[in-house]
Structures are given as C-alpha cells and as structure tokens.
Design a protein around this motif. Structure first.
Motif, mmCIF file in Angstrom:
data_model
loop_
_atom_site.group_PDB
_atom_site.id
_atom_site.type_symbol
_atom_site.label_atom_id
_atom_site.label_comp_id
_atom_site.label_asym_id
_atom_site.label_seq_id
_atom_site.Cartn_x
_atom_site.Cartn_y
_atom_site.Cartn_z
ATOM 1 N N TRP A 236 -80.810 -16.495 -30.684
ATOM 2 C CA TRP A 236 -80.270 -17.524 -31.433
ATOM 3 C C TRP A 236 -78.759 -17.548 -31.694
ATOM 4 O O TRP A 236 -78.470 -17.268 -32.838
ATOM 5 N N PRO A 237 -77.856 -17.789 -30.556
ATOM 6 C CA PRO A 237 -76.482 -18.051 -31.121
ATOM 7 C C PRO A 237 -75.855 -18.777 -32.025
ATOM 8 O O PRO A 237 -76.864 -19.700 -32.064
ATOM 9 N N TRP A 238 -74.853 -18.743 -32.498
ATOM 10 C CA TRP A 238 -74.433 -19.834 -33.444
ATOM 11 C C TRP A 238 -74.418 -21.077 -32.640
ATOM 12 O O TRP A 238 -74.423 -21.084 -31.389
ATOM 13 N N PRO A 239 -74.680 -22.226 -33.547
ATOM 14 C CA PRO A 239 -74.539 -23.734 -32.763
ATOM 15 C C PRO A 239 -73.264 -23.757 -31.899
ATOM 16 O O PRO A 239 -72.109 -23.424 -32.237
ATOM 17 N N GLY A 240 -73.601 -24.390 -30.631
ATOM 18 C CA GLY A 240 -72.361 -24.400 -29.635
ATOM 19 C C GLY A 240 -71.993 -23.294 -29.064
ATOM 20 O O GLY A 240 -70.961 -23.421 -28.225
ATOM 21 N N CYS A 241 -72.826 -22.262 -29.211
ATOM 22 C CA CYS A 241 -72.409 -20.865 -28.351
ATOM 23 C C CYS A 241 -73.478 -20.729 -27.291
ATOM 24 O O CYS A 241 -74.637 -20.959 -27.878
ATOM 25 N N ARG A 242 -73.059 -19.749 -26.386
ATOM 26 C CA ARG A 242 -73.996 -19.326 -25.594
ATOM 27 C C ARG A 242 -73.516 -17.872 -25.011
ATOM 28 O O ARG A 242 -72.316 -17.628 -25.035
#
Ligand SMILES: CC(C)(COP(=O)(O)OP(=O)(O)OC[C@H]1O[C@@H](n2cnc3c(N)ncnc32)[C@H](O)[C@@H]1OP(=O)(O)O)[C@@H](O)C(=O)NCCC(=O)NCCS
Length: 332
Positions: free
Chosen positions: A48-54
């Motif tokens: 579960w990366p930070w929102p907007g990250c992959r």
C-alpha cells in the motif's frame, strides 16, 4: 547475479521472506540500535504505497540465494520527476557488483518513465558513502533521526492555550474536518528540503481521506492533535503519530506544522506535549517515538530537544540525475 522482478502488491510468501531477510540483516549489521521492522509492517508498506505512488522491486539472486534488493517508488503529481530508491545488499556480499546491478534496474524504470532525479537515503556512518560517490550522487539534504522515551509530561495541563484549543482526532478524519486538515498540511510547504528535488505535494481534503484509507489498509492508526484558533474556528496546527498494532513499541512521529500566521506561540510544543499526554494515558505500549527532521530545521529541532528527544543518527539524502546514472550504468 540473476535479477528477479517482484510485484510488491502481490508478493509470494518466499519473496516477502527474502525481502524481509535482506532488510533485517542489513539493518542489524549497519544500524544495530534500530528495532527491526516486522514482516507484517514491511508487507503492508510494500502493498500500500502512498496515494498517487507506485512501487517496483527487484531481488538479486546469487545461485538462488537472495543477496540484495532494489525498490523504487514513483509518484504522480508534484514529485513526478523524482524516483525514490531503497537499495540494500547483504553485508557479506558487498563489493561484488550486486549493488550496481540492482541499481541498474531501478534506473532503467526511472529513465523509461521520464524521471529526472533519483534520491536515496543512507546513514552517514554506514557503508553507502563510497558507493553513492562512485555512482555520481551528491548530498542533497541532511536529516537527523531522533528518538524520545515516551513519558507523561511533567506538568499537568492547565488547559489554557489562550486563543487556541487542542483537539484529538483518532483514526480516519471525520468528513467535517477533511478540508481543514488538508489546509493545515499546507504549513509543510516551507519546510527546509536542502537541494533535494522534492517539492511540496499540495494537500486537500481528498488527499487526507486517501492517506487515511492507505493507513487503514496498512493496519496503522493515526493519532492527530490539532490546534484550533478559537476566534475564527480555523485549524492552524497539526501534529500526528502513526501507531502500528503489530509493533507499537517504537511508533513514528509524523509531520508537525503550524500555519505561518500562528507561529511563535509555542503551538508546536503544546501539540506534541498533548500527544505525549494522550499516548501515556491510552497507548502504554508506545514506549518510544522515532522522528526525522532536517538538520536545517532549527525550530523543530528546538522543540524536540525541549521534549527530550535524543539524536540517534545522521542521514543524508543522496541525489543523482537519472540520465547520468543511465549513462554510467551503460543503459544509454
Ligand atoms: C550501498 C550498497 C547497496 C552497495 O552495494 P555493493 O553490492 O557493495 O556495491 P557494488 O559492489 O556494486 O559497488 C559498486 C562501486 O561502488 C563503490 N563502493 C561500494 N562500496 C564501497 C565502499 N564500502 N567503499 C568505497 N567504495 C565503495 C566502488 O566504486 C564499487 O565498485 P568497485 O568494487 O568495482 O570498486 C551496500 O553497501 C549496502 O547495502 N549498504 C547499506 C544500505 C544503504 O545504505 N543503501 C543506500 C544506498 S543510497
């Protein structure tokens, strides 16, 4: 060395065990003073990366034995030019080219997706300095890691903050506070970042909700203390702590910020003191707080010193242009 790409969102048990084994062995060797991250916490962070990250990861195998890993995180939005790197090689397998080979995969992805800067953190006392200099990286930001033994604040709270009141918010923010919390995060916009390519990622209510959902998915609880200006009702300060139910012993002190018009009234210290009061009464398993602060951030360091934080390490964020790395590693 054989390179095995692994998907951080859907790691097989043996892949997770290899990644956890490498990071634990590297931490135990290079930073014996740091508590090891639990396997569950690592899995949650990968999935579960930070929102907007992959994220993308590679394992380095030598005769089917995992000897190292690279892990790169790419964001959309304000930091779309930056690739964030974690690179680790087992202590007994260093200086054989594994680090260079694993870095090459991270750089290949960063280059092909248009990233221009790669940033990775390393302890100043650790083994990375020779490697990063050989790769052409330069120091972009100096960070201090500090740890506080959690104790109830000595003075009882007289509850008098003048024009300000302190609020506790546990877990996901209620809908009526989302916009206010997003707005107060904008107080981080002028924090020192040295020469690092990072820029402030603007916050709004939608981002607050997305971060809350990510933390919930990771099995983490966020405790926020907010400072509200009574005459206007505006939320003007925030300090938050992240507690993992899997490993509460050392929890993480996250951002603390006060909007510029309200600085100089000791709200930073008051919010952090209120947090200690809350942790002491309701979260006795939280024994230590770990925090990171830029060496140039004198106001935050002064507050931390007043609370009793002890410096645990000096770290550098190293940065290199992706195009130069790609050239140095023979990709272009
Ligand atoms: C940094 C790290 C990944 C390097 O891995 P590695 O497999 O030893 O690196 P390589 O063998 O590919 O080294 C490539 C070059 O870097 C330089 N280098 C690597 N380690 C070095 C050291 N300890 N001292 C001086 N130069 C060094 C050398 O020029 C080397 O080439 P050479 O051996 O042909 O002279 C490893 O030391 C590590 O895991 N450190 C702890 C985690 C960490 O700090 N990672 C952050 C990186 S930003």
């Amino acid at each position: 060395m054989r390179i095995l790409p692994v998907d951080p969102r859907t790691l097989a048990d043996d892949e997770l065990a290899m990644m956890h084994g490498i990071l634990s062995a590297v931490a135990a060797h290079d930073h014996p003073e740091l508590p090891a991250e639990s396997r569950g916490d690592l899995q949650a962070r990968l999935a579960w990366p930070w929102p907007g990250c992959r994220s993308a990861c590679w394992l380095g195998l030598d005769d089917d034995r995992a000897v190292g890993l690279s892990w790169v995180t790419l964001s959309r939005g304000a930091n779309a030019a930056v690739a964030d790197l974690t690179l680790a090689v087992l202590p007994e397998d260093r200086r054989q080219g594994f680090g260079r080979g694993l870095l090459r995969e991270a750089v290949r992805l960063a280059y092909s997706t248009g990233r221009t800067s790669m940033i990775g953190a390393a302890a100043d006392e650790g083994p990375a300095a020779g490697f990063v200099v050989a790769m052409g990286a330069i120091p972009a930001l100096s960070d201090i890691q500090a740890v506080l033994q959690v104790q109830p604040p000595p003075a009882p709270d007289d509850g008098d903050c003048g024009d300000y009141e302190l609020l506790r918010v546990r877990g996901a923010a209620p809908p009526e506070l989302l916009t206010d919390i997003g707005a107060v995060h904008e107080g981080m916009a002028d924090r020192p970042v040295g020469d690092a390519a990072w820029t402030h990622q603007p916050y709004d209510g939608a981002r607050v909700a997305a971060v809350d959902a990510m933390l919930d998915a990771r099995g983490l609880v966020q405790l926020r203390v907010l400072a509200r200006h009574r005459p206007t009702g505006e939320v003007v300060g925030i300090s938050y702590v992240i507690v993992s139910t899997r490993s509460p012993h050392r929890s993480e002190q996250g951002d603390t910020t006060v909007l510029p018009a309200h600085r100089g009234r000791r709200l930073g210290l008051r919010m952090k003191t209120e947090m200690l009061r809350w942790l002491s009464s309701e979260y006795p398993d939280v024994r230590e707080l770990n925090t990171w602060v830029a060496r140039d951030n004198a106001p935050m360091r002064a507050v931390n010193a007043e609370l009793g934080y002890q410096v645990a390490g000096h770290w550098t964020q190293w940065q290199a242009p992706v195009a130069e790395l790609a050239s140095k590693l023979g990709l272009v």
